[in-house]
Each structure stands twice: as C-alpha cells, then as structure tokens.
Design a protein around this motif. Sequence first.
Motif, PDB file in Angstrom:
ATOM      1  N   LEU A   1       0.806  -1.223   0.000  1.00 58.48           N
ATOM      2  CA  LEU A   1       0.000   0.000   0.000  1.00 58.48           C
ATOM      3  C   LEU A   1       0.837   1.270   0.000  1.00 58.48           C
ATOM      4  N   ILE A   2       1.881   1.315   0.853  1.00 54.54           N
ATOM      5  CA  ILE A   2       2.679   2.543   0.954  1.00 54.54           C
ATOM      6  C   ILE A   2       3.375   2.868  -0.361  1.00 54.54           C
ATOM      7  N   SER A   3       3.704   1.828  -1.149  1.00 56.95           N
ATOM      8  CA  SER A   3       4.363   2.068  -2.436  1.00 56.95           C
ATOM      9  C   SER A   3       3.371   2.392  -3.547  1.00 56.95           C
ATOM     10  N   LEU A   4       2.092   2.088  -3.331  1.00 56.57           N
ATOM     11  CA  LEU A   4       1.105   2.283  -4.390  1.00 56.57           C
ATOM     12  C   LEU A   4       0.198   3.485  -4.180  1.00 56.57           C
ATOM     13  N   ALA A   5      -0.083   3.825  -2.928  1.00 52.49           N
ATOM     14  CA  ALA A   5      -1.122   4.822  -2.670  1.00 52.49           C
ATOM     15  C   ALA A   5      -0.656   5.870  -1.675  1.00 52.49           C
ATOM     16  N   PRO A   6      -1.193   7.087  -1.779  1.00 53.29           N
ATOM     17  CA  PRO A   6      -0.914   8.115  -0.774  1.00 53.29           C
ATOM     18  C   PRO A   6      -1.431   7.694   0.596  1.00 53.29           C
ATOM     19  N   THR A   7      -0.837   8.251   1.619  1.00 52.74           N
ATOM     20  CA  THR A   7      -1.212   7.908   2.986  1.00 52.74           C
ATOM     21  C   THR A   7      -2.679   8.208   3.253  1.00 52.74           C
ATOM     22  N   SER A   8      -3.154   9.350   2.793  1.00 54.02           N
ATOM     23  CA  SER A   8      -4.550   9.722   3.042  1.00 54.02           C
ATOM     24  C   SER A   8      -5.511   8.734   2.393  1.00 54.02           C
ATOM     25  N   VAL A   9      -5.150   8.214   1.229  1.00 56.47           N
ATOM     26  CA  VAL A   9      -6.004   7.235   0.550  1.00 56.47           C
ATOM     27  C   VAL A   9      -6.038   5.929   1.333  1.00 56.47           C
ATOM     28  N   ILE A  10      -4.898   5.527   1.896  1.00 57.23           N
ATOM     29  CA  ILE A  10      -4.863   4.308   2.711  1.00 57.23           C
ATOM     30  C   ILE A  10      -5.793   4.451   3.910  1.00 57.23           C
ATOM     31  N   VAL A  11      -5.779   5.610   4.545  1.00 54.16           N
ATOM     32  CA  VAL A  11      -6.670   5.854   5.685  1.00 54.16           C
ATOM     33  C   VAL A  11      -8.128   5.769   5.243  1.00 54.16           C
ATOM     34  N   LEU A  12      -8.456   6.339   4.089  1.00 55.70           N
ATOM     35  CA  LEU A  12      -9.827   6.262   3.577  1.00 55.70           C
ATOM     36  C   LEU A  12     -10.248   4.822   3.338  1.00 55.70           C
ATOM     37  N   VAL A  13      -9.359   4.023   2.776  1.00 50.49           N
ATOM     38  CA  VAL A  13      -9.678   2.621   2.486  1.00 50.49           C
ATOM     39  C   VAL A  13      -9.919   1.837   3.775  1.00 50.49           C
ATOM     40  N   VAL A  14      -9.075   2.062   4.784  1.00 57.24           N
ATOM     41  CA  VAL A  14      -9.257   1.376   6.067  1.00 57.24           C
ATOM     42  C   VAL A  14     -10.596   1.765   6.683  1.00 57.24           C
ATOM     43  N   ALA A  15     -10.911   3.061   6.684  1.00 58.24           N
ATOM     44  CA  ALA A  15     -12.185   3.519   7.244  1.00 58.24           C
ATOM     45  C   ALA A  15     -13.366   2.934   6.470  1.00 58.24           C
ATOM     46  N   ALA A  16     -13.251   2.857   5.143  1.00 63.58           N
ATOM     47  CA  ALA A  16     -14.326   2.268   4.329  1.00 63.58           C
ATOM     48  C   ALA A  16     -14.551   0.804   4.695  1.00 63.58           C
ATOM     49  N   ALA A  17     -13.456   0.056   4.866  1.00 58.75           N
ATOM     50  CA  ALA A  17     -13.576  -1.357   5.228  1.00 58.75           C
ATOM     51  C   ALA A  17     -14.236  -1.519   6.597  1.00 58.75           C
ATOM     52  N   LEU A  18     -13.876  -0.665   7.554  1.00 57.65           N
ATOM     53  CA  LEU A  18     -14.488  -0.731   8.884  1.00 57.65           C
ATOM     54  C   LEU A  18     -15.974  -0.395   8.810  1.00 57.65           C
ATOM     55  N   ALA A  19     -16.327   0.592   8.000  1.00 57.26           N
ATOM     56  CA  ALA A  19     -17.733   0.977   7.876  1.00 57.26           C
ATOM     57  C   ALA A  19     -18.558  -0.139   7.246  1.00 57.26           C
ATOM     58  N   LEU A  20     -18.010  -0.787   6.221  1.00 54.81           N
ATOM     59  CA  LEU A  20     -18.726  -1.891   5.586  1.00 54.81           C
ATOM     60  C   LEU A  20     -18.888  -3.073   6.541  1.00 54.81           C
TER      61      LEU A  20
END
Length: 969
Positions: free
Chosen positions: A170-189
């Motif tokens: 993830l750190i090599s592919l995506a910005p840090t803020s996007v990683i946080v968004l993805v984690v929050a999305a997974a928790l919400a789902l």
Amino acid sequence: MVGLAARLSPYALAFFSSLCIMILELVSSRLVAQHVGSSLTVWTSVIGIILGGICLGNVLGGRLADRVEPRQAVGPLFATGAFLTLSALWVNSQIAHIIPSPDVLNWELRTVIVVTLDFLLPATVLGMIGPVVAKMAVEQSQRAGSAIGDVYFCGAVGSIAGTFLAGFVLISLAPTSVIVLVVAAALALMAATLSTGAPGKALGGLTGLLLGLGAIAPLIRMLGVGGIDLGGYHLNYVAVLGNLTAVGLAIVAVGSLWSSSRAAEAVTAMGADHHDQAAVRPSLKDLAALAFLASLGFMAMEMVAGRLVTRHLGSSVYGWTSVIGVLLAGLSVGNYLGGRVANHIRSEKQASWLFMIASIFTLAILFLDNMPHWFREWLDLGIRPSLLSRAISLTEIDLGGTSISLTWQYRVLFVVVAVFFLPSVSMGTVSPVVAKLAVDRLKRFKRTGTAIGEVYAWGMVGSILGTFLTGFYLIDVLGTKGVLLVLAAVLALAATILGTVWHAVWAGIPLGLCVIAFLPAAWTEKIGQEWSIREERGDPTTKEDALAWIDESNYYYIKVDNEPQENGKLQLRTLVLDNLIHGYFILGHPERLDYDYEHIYALVAYRAAQASGKITVAPSTASTPASSVVRSTLPDNVFATDAPADGKANPKTETKPAPVADAKSDLDDEISAEESRSWYPKVEKSTLQTLFLGGGAYTFQRHMQHIYPGTEVDVAEIDPAVTRANFMATGLDPNTTIKTIWGDARQFVERNQDKKQYDIIFGDAFNDFSVPWHLTTREFNDKIAKMMSPTGVYMINIIDAYETDEEAIRKADKQIAKIEAGDRVIDEDSKEVKVVAGRGVEPAEKERIREDFLAKAHRYGSFLGSWTATAKLTFPHVYIFGTNREIGSGARETFVVVASKQPLDLTELGRRVGDPRFYHKHRRTEPIPYGPKDEETVLKSRSRGIILTDDYAPVENLLAPVAETRGND
C-alpha cells in the motif's frame, strides 16, 4: 451454514480488526512526519501510543463484553472505529493550531502529544474488539484454552497481513490519506454487515461506498470532482461526504451501545446470582504479572530486532515491516500452540517450561547475530559475523533444485525469519495459557470478559513499557547484546521461580554470561570479546591499523577505524555507521576531501560563493594560471601562495610537481596525481552561512571553515553519539565553532524556516539502504527554499544508478554475440571450466533479450528522477551531476543534485583558471552536469511520474533495485 458462520465469526473479526490496526500503525509514522519528522523517537511513540490505546481498549472491551451481548457490541465498535480512523486525518491537519510551536515544547514531548492526539482513540476503540470476540469464542467452545489461543492466533495473523500489506504494497502504491480512507471504508462496511438495526446498516453501507469511491483517483479525475485541502492532503468531495456520513454512523453506533448496555443491566439485576456476588473474587495479580513479563520481553525483543536489522541492512520500511511481520507471525504460531498447551495446564507453575524455552531462544538471537570467534574458527565460517548481513549477498535461494531470485525486500524478510521467528514463537505461547488460567478462575463469577480483558490489558502494559524502556533507554545504555542477555536472564529467573531445580541450572547460563558481559574486569572483557557478547574497545590515540572508537546508540552502531598512510605520517580515520562508511577524515588535515561527490560539493560551493560576493579571494591567487600552481606531496600545502608569474614553482615547497595541462586541454582527464595534490585558491575572509543536514565525519564542515575563514556552519545531526565519536576519534575539537543541533533534520527546518537563511545547504543524510523519506518531499523542499538566501544553493547527494537505453541495447547485443560465439563457464559444483558451444539466435529471441535488458535498465534511476522532478516544482534551477566517468553506464554511483533560486554558472567545473582542483583515483575531478537529453530521460522515463510528497513518498520501493546491487560488490 449459518451455524458455521457464527462459529467462525469471532476468529474472522479478530483477524480483521488486527489487520486494520496494523495498517494504521504502519502509515501513522508517515502521517505525523510533517510535524515531528521520522526518527526512533517517532517510531517508539507510534508503537507505544498505539499499544497504549489497545491496552485501554482491552480493559474497556472486557468490561463491555460482560455488560452487553458481544454480538450486539461488535457492529457499533467497528462503526465507531471507522469514524475515529477518519478523524486522524482531520486532527493531524490541525496539529499546528492545537499544540504550541516547536520552540515552546520539548520535541520528544511534542512527538508523543502529536501521536496521542492522532491515534490513541482509534487504537482504543479497535482494541476493544479483541476481548469482545474472545468472549464470543469462549462461550461457544468447550475448550476455553483452544478458543482463546485461536482468537490470539487469528488476531496475530491479521496483524501480519496488515503489516505486509501496508509496508510492501500500500505505501508504495497509494498516498497515505487514501490508505486511511480505504481502512475507514472497510471498517464501515464491516459495521454495516454486523449491525442489527436498519440505520446502522444503511449508514455503514453508504459510508463505505462513498469512502471507497473517494479513494479511486482515476474515477475522481474522470468525474472532475473537486475537493478541499486538508493540511498536506487533498480530500475530494466524495470522500468529504463519506466523512460526514461517518459522523452519523458513529452517533447511531454509540446510541446502540448505550441502549444495549442499559437493557443488559436490567436483565442482570433481575437474574443476579447473589451467592456468587457475595463470594470473594480470586485475584489475578500473579497471572497479570506473567502476562506483563511475557509481553514486555516480546516488545523488548522487537525493538532490539529493529535495531539489529538497521545495523546490518539500513533503516527502511522494508526492515521495520519484516521485523514487525515476522515477530507477529511467530507470535501467532505461538498463540496457536499455546492455546493447545493451555488445555492441559491447570496452574501457572506448569507454564515455567514456556519461560525457559523463551529464554533459550532469546539467547540464540545473540548467537546468530554474532557467533563466537572460536565457533567461527572451528567451523571455518570466515569473518562474516551476522546471519542478518547475508541479505546483502543472498541474490537467490535454491528450493528443490529450483533457483528463485530474491528482490531486496524478500532478502531482508528471509534473514529476519531465520533469526527472529523461533524466539517470537516461544514468547507467543505464554499469553493464551495465562488467559485460560484467568478464565478458569473467574468463570463461575460470570466474568469471562473481565478475565480476558485484564490479561490482555496487563500484557499491553508490558508491551508499552518494553517499547519505551528499550527504545529510549536500554539500547543506549546496555547495547543490543546487553539487552538480549538481560532479557534471557530475566526469563530464566521467571522459569526458576515457577519451576524446579532444572530451571535453575539453565538460569545459571544467561546469568553467567551477564557477569562476563557487564563486569568491568580484564578477564571478563577478554572472554566476552572471544564469545562475541562484548564489543571491542577502540583506542582514539592509536596509530596502528586498528579500531579507534566503537559505540552503539539508539540510532547507530558506530565505529571509527584508523588506517596509517604514507608510512605512518598520516592517520586516516573512517567513520562507519551501521556497517556503511559515512566519511573519511585525515587527522590534522581538514583541507583533504577524498569522496568524489565532496569534490563536486566543493567546486559548486566555490562558484556559488564567488557569485554571491560573500568571499574575498587573495589577489595573488584569484587568477592563478593552472600551469603555475604550486603542488606539494604534503596535503596541508594546498593553498597557492605567491606563485611566480613566470610559472616556476617556489623551490622551497616544490618536490616533484605533476605536469598540468592547459585548462582547456582534453589531456586533463589523463593527468595522474595523488589526492594529496589538490589545490584551492586562498580565501582571505568569508561571510557564508552554511547548513548541513547530517553530521557524518564532519569532514566537509571542517573543510568549509578551513578553506573559507569566517564561515558559519550549522549541523542538524540526529544522533549525539555520532558527534561524540567525532570528538573522541576524528579530531573534531570539542570547542569547535561548528554548531551542532541534535534531532531530526526536519525538526530543525520546522523550527527555523522563518528565522534564518543560509547561503549553502548541504544534504548528506541519504544512502541506498536507508533514506529518510520525509527529507525528500515537496513540502520539505518548500521549507528549505524559505531558509535559502536569494543567491542560496541546496546540494544533495543521492545513491542510485542510471543506464541509458543505448547502453542497455549495447549490453544486450553483447550478450547475443556471446551466445552466438559460445562461451566458457565454470561449473559451481565441480569448479571445472566447461565450453558452451555457440548457436544461432532467432530474431524473436534477440528482441526478448533486448527487452529484458531495457526493462532492467528502467528499474534504475527512479529515486534520482522522482527527487529531481519534485525539486523542480520548488527550485527554478536544478542540475544533475554523476560521479562515474561515463554517463548512463548503469553502475551504482553517487549523484549530486544542485538546486538554486538563481541560475548558476557550472560549466567547466575544475577546468577554469582559478577553480579548485581535486583528484580522485589519480584523475582530476571535472564534473559535467547532465545534458538536456539525459536530464529529460531521468525526469520523464525513470521517475515513473512520481512526485514525492508528505502524502506519498515510496522511496524504499524506488531504491530497492539499487540496494540489490550491493550483493554484486
């Protein structure tokens, strides 16, 4: 099918929550770097604060599990976790307005406060899930030990997955803020899936959908959706809307927990067992102490592992990811095995063998890291001291006759597994046993959740103490070897207290080794060095080919070697940090520069200083022709002093001057001269102000003050022990006017960006193993630009490789010709020379070979290209210099990138009359900046289009191909 899903759900939820926590832990250091930099203090704070949150969550989660039906609690906990994960971005963007400026607050305290504000609450809520799902597992299982062990195991596996997913992908592919968004999305789902009410399901699904869509950058660009700037991050409006729905989701979740808690209290009051309430509840203090000790030992081992890997392989996200992931893998296997063992253990005394085994494997780390001298000689293993350092040459492994090539990150992972996996397994067996014993004690009181929560919590307290105590204090005081010895001894003593005389027999071994390691006596020092449990002692006064200094700090393993030169007349001191050379200095001769990149620094600095008008060159040497330069074999006579106009050298100083061609002659490249014959114009005075990011051997710092009298030199050095080593062993005067400010360079820049300006800033904190990524970003460059005077220059050295397409094709054609002509190869097993007959190469195969060589060439130069492209967004003028004689050869080399606000005249460096002259490997240093073609290739083709920002800077990924080439040295 529904019953199976219900039985498996506690383990799946433990896996998922731990995965999310570990992804947040890996990216959290990136989030806070813009405020506090990236250092051991930051890593220790991140690990400690998140563990503290998990610890608090374990206590609260255990109590919640006894008050609310667990299956009604997990959905709201995931929903609240999604909201708090997003809140880390918002809080981080407002840090500058929340806490005092860097000048008001101690930086270590500031770091702890920043990390606490960002991540304590998310870690706490996600940490509450563990005890809740553990109680779910215990209630539906007939074997409490196995159930608890399996929950521990699945949680640890989730942590492993999160660690490697974040660190390697993830750190090599995506910005840090996007990683946080993805984690929050997974928790919400997940919250939507587990919620029992319609509002929770609807808001959870909507929040997950919006955050997921907001994280897809190509979709957002295609839709043309705008956004807002959030600190150093850009948040599009779709993601902003997802943040707003997350607030509603959290409100619904808290309301659900409150109503469930009130309902459960009413039921408990009606059906309470008064007999059990009146009984005295057994104490868990002894079990809590065991959980505390095991967790403290595990985290102390993790911090030592990080330090040892850094010592041998540099500091990078790959190193920390491997350490955290491997230790968690061992912990998970240990949890699984411990759960099975727990079914057969009825008292803590039976757990004594687990502590003894952990002590044995902890001591084994010391053996694998640095085998005793007598053992290496007995097995004829050579001088390679550590299994960890084998990663440098481990280019491939053989599995069943199949050779598998290893990229850099997997080399690091392989050796970390070999050294640390089994010790972590042994440590992991303790917790499930202790938790099961706690459950057995409180089961009849219907306090299963409380029992699990207390054991979890005290284990986390031990983890926190182990993290901070080891990271901030023990490594600095005892060294890594000392910490491992003490840890093995403490575990052995615990086994002895719980066990029998056989445990005491083993305890005598680590205790005896501690005596040898720490007792200040000649005989213990000799034995300790032979057994490799004590470091050698350096002698700062030595004039032999020997060690002058040795030390180990929280940041580096520091050595200074002495090498006599010119029959002992000169003493060359070499500073080695974590097995990488960081600088040379000849005692008493600050004018000497032996690194080729330092020659470029010096040549550019002289041109920039002249252009700024801040130096005054002595009239007699300002335009001294090259043919009249006085040369001497003595390295301290580097100034041109009163050279006669007729070109004849002063007979008092001349020995055998090397011939010097005209400054415009191509023959200059073929001049053979010693490095000691470098020449510099005489500077009468200087008002230059310079800043160095990194101290190293303080070679160039002393050189600047010696060559440019009056120059002010500031140094931002992260490790006071490096400065101390220079005071003790490289001749740096303790009363020097060089001003050293200890701490992360970004911290220094953050404090001073609006207060001070420099004429020349030197960046010297990078190598191919370890690059402080937060010093590479556009935001950092913007701060550096504010610290530069109008004529200021920023120079940085970068280790990378650059190979042109033409060179790649030439190498491919050479390979094709070798195949067609045949070749001779040496059989690795028999060592016999075998002749390989030539054969024809089909056009398709030729094309494939050329494509392979081109693909390999394009792997290199990524960091150089991305850093230069990033710098061009801040600085109007950027120039690239290589240190290899041939541009684009593909060999690893040190590049110097020069950035300035004003255009610089950098043509004919080292060739013009009056320019300084340097020699490297008997050739004069005459650097030429990259031309438009090569610069365009570096910027557009090799950079991968990456602009380094605080939100996205995958420098470890960009440099991994270069680190792999170390094995070819």
